[in-house]
Design an enzyme around this catalytic site. Sequence first.
Site, short mmCIF file in Angstrom:
data_model
loop_
_atom_site.label_atom_id
_atom_site.label_comp_id
_atom_site.label_asym_id
_atom_site.label_seq_id
_atom_site.Cartn_x
_atom_site.Cartn_y
_atom_site.Cartn_z
N THR A 13 0.76 -1.32 -0.02
CA THR A 13 -0.08 0.00 -0.04
C THR A 13 0.78 1.27 0.04
OG1 THR A 13 -1.66 -1.35 1.18
CG2 THR A 13 -1.85 1.27 1.10
N SER A 54 0.79 -8.10 1.13
CA SER A 54 1.10 -8.47 2.49
C SER A 54 -0.13 -9.42 3.05
CB SER A 54 0.62 -7.12 3.39
OG SER A 54 0.93 -7.39 4.85
N THR A 87 0.56 -3.72 5.90
CA THR A 87 -0.04 -3.62 7.33
C THR A 87 -0.68 -4.97 7.65
OG1 THR A 87 -1.95 -2.41 6.64
CG2 THR A 87 0.06 -1.12 7.20
N ASP A 88 -1.29 -5.47 6.53
CA ASP A 88 -2.13 -6.79 7.13
C ASP A 88 -1.27 -7.68 7.96
OD1 ASP A 88 -3.83 -5.60 5.33
OD2 ASP A 88 -4.44 -7.52 4.48
#
Length: 331
Positions: A13, A54, A87-88
């Site tokens: 992202t 991610s 971030t996942d």
Amino acid sequence: MPGRVLLLATKDTIAYSTGPGREGVASGAELLGTIPPERLAAEVTVEDVLAEPSWDTTPGTMLGLARRARSAILADGFDGVVVSHGTDTLEETAYLTDLLAGPAAVRGTIVFTGAQRQFDELSPDGPRNLASSIAAAADPLLRGVGAVVCVDDELHAARWVGLVDATTVRGFSSTPFGPLGRVVGERVELVGPTPPRPPEAYGEPESEVALLKTYPGMDSGLLGAVVDAGARGVVLEGTGPGNVPAALFAAIAELTDWDVPVVVASRCRTRTVDLAELPPPAGLAARVGAIGARGLPAGKARAALMVALGDGGGVAAARDWFDRLVPPPGR
């Protein structure tokens, strides 16, 4: 003299552009170019890393990032490493890196960061997160702390941090512990205690570890199925302080007899005490051989079990690892 920092850029992202006519993925150098030169607190070398999104990051990619971060400090002499990551699963990769850092955690600093807004959005959070992360990686104050996550100028221990809100730029939290510190300008200010360092990791981590979320009425055959598919260890995400359906007890006992460790975590925040020390009826799975996750959420318990099985061990090695990960008081 400014410190030397390596940026490992995995895209995701923080690097995505999806606006009309602007579709693409920024390179690490392009990400670095969003930071005004006067805000760069270190001499930065960029390495672009081929990685899955991610939400689909494989254990092989996680391990590759952990190894490169460690070698950058120990073999290449960098003062710190910044990993830009989606971030996942950022918290899982950061924690696995922390477990494998060894002496690199003393000689340098490893910082993970990411963004909730894309590269071409209005007021993207990526550039500031990256600038603050570079400053943190270059600051000797963080040496000895281990891998950290830097988002919105806050620094969180890899062991404690989690993504709790995917809709805001302040989505990471270490509750109930709070952040370790913050980045102010080009310097780090520590504001809280740090978690104890994990035991030394040996051997090659075992990537074939399954994670299953438990639910009432769950078929116990699912545990055997993941082992038949190649899993060398299993993490169960239970409820409350570490409860799993009683229908799974026989399967847990059977896998334990086969020397396949079963670790019980929880979907809740829990205490770091051993599963067997919980007052009845909680922790009943320990009586049939399950190992408690010592307060780790399921994703991080999976990372810990991967490392625990790194020397080819089984149940005994895993139990010893988790005992040493959070030693009992006075030990």
